[in-house]
Design a protein around this motif. Sequence first.
Motif, mmCIF file in Angstrom:
data_model
loop_
_atom_site.group_PDB
_atom_site.id
_atom_site.type_symbol
_atom_site.label_atom_id
_atom_site.label_comp_id
_atom_site.label_asym_id
_atom_site.label_seq_id
_atom_site.Cartn_x
_atom_site.Cartn_y
_atom_site.Cartn_z
ATOM 1 N N THR A 47 0.855 -1.191 0.000
ATOM 2 C CA THR A 47 0.000 0.000 0.000
ATOM 3 C C THR A 47 0.888 1.237 0.000
ATOM 4 N N TYR A 48 0.297 2.341 -0.441
ATOM 5 C CA TYR A 48 1.058 3.590 -0.504
ATOM 6 C C TYR A 48 0.079 4.745 -0.613
ATOM 7 N N GLU A 50 0.154 9.293 -0.910
ATOM 8 C CA GLU A 50 1.025 10.454 -1.095
ATOM 9 C C GLU A 50 0.215 11.696 -1.443
ATOM 10 N N TRP A 97 -3.965 7.174 -3.055
ATOM 11 C CA TRP A 97 -3.670 6.020 -2.212
ATOM 12 C C TRP A 97 -3.919 4.761 -3.026
ATOM 13 N N SER A 182 -0.369 8.966 5.401
ATOM 14 C CA SER A 182 0.395 8.094 6.297
ATOM 15 C C SER A 182 0.582 6.738 5.636
ATOM 16 N N ASN A 183 1.710 6.089 5.961
ATOM 17 C CA ASN A 183 2.010 4.760 5.441
ATOM 18 C C ASN A 183 2.599 3.898 6.547
ATOM 19 N N SER A 188 -2.273 2.153 4.272
ATOM 20 C CA SER A 188 -1.980 3.557 3.964
ATOM 21 C C SER A 188 -3.261 4.374 4.052
#
Length: 334
Positions: A47-48, A50, A97, A182-183, A188
């Motif tokens: 997961t990611y 930004e 995300w 947040s990750n 995420s």
Amino acid sequence: MKINQPILGGLLAVIFILSCKESPSKKSADLAKEKNERASAKSDIKTYAEISVKEGGEWQGTKYVGENLTFKNLEYLKAPDSLTDHSYYVRYEGPGWESNKVGYRLYFDWRNAIDIFGKKVDTMVLSKVGRDNYDSYHEDSPWGMDILKAGSSLGIGSYGRFDGVSSVAHFKDVKSRDVAVSNSEKGSGVTLNYNGWTANEETIDLKTDLFIEPDSRITKVTLNPSMAVNGLCTGIVKFEDVELLQKDSDNGEWAYIATYGEQTLVPDQLGMVIFYKKSDVEKVTEADHDHIIVFKPTANAIAYHFAAAWEKEKEGISTKEGFLAYIDEALNQF
């Protein structure tokens, strides 16, 4: 035993030469090991999230302009007063995300719709999206593309205020908004705060949390309104000739609305679903651009979940029957 100075000097010289010969080799091995460890760790990321903005330019009205601009990733961003749709400041226009299954983005302006990045791969892609050309993500690429025709709707799973007739207010009248990402190993997330959101002659603050877990298509949404208001809602963009699907869970506590069919820019097959707790909901109805779920007025947290399944997803769901089997199973896990 006493060692004379010439012999001692010779021994020290030999040790120094050997250490110099060994150090580069040892250093190279250590660097290679670290590189492999980083690559291995990176490949395990599922997961990611930004938020990324341009830097090196300046605001001219509602546009961010300049030459040789670069992007900078942030953990937190308060929206500049000049920010609106197509300001060309935030990369792909808002926070993004993703999991190893699918990606999403939210327009960080008055539209506030949630869009879908269909993925053909099971690796993280968002950090590379939109860097070569601001809206290149609308074009088919090896990783996938932006696929949803959001138009004037909520997209998938975004939120607004229903007027009780046919219109859903987005976020045209907001004093300020900010976003943080947040990750972690668990997943995420994206957190948004809307201060002074006025719609239907009522003003509230709203905090929203969006969270996705590894190996999942599902985003969990938690809405925290500062006070109870009528019409807080979520929804799915509606298209002609695409039917609305509805079902209750076996225990009767949860339900979903869903659509499946040609709903993409390509076009090809896409399934979309929102899972909701029935006790939180006043009604399911239609608005101008969306199938909507209207929540009961409350100052308590409201949680619901949404997901998208694209037919070109790697080892994904490619039929309506497969999509229905997937969401029916998921429905009974809440």
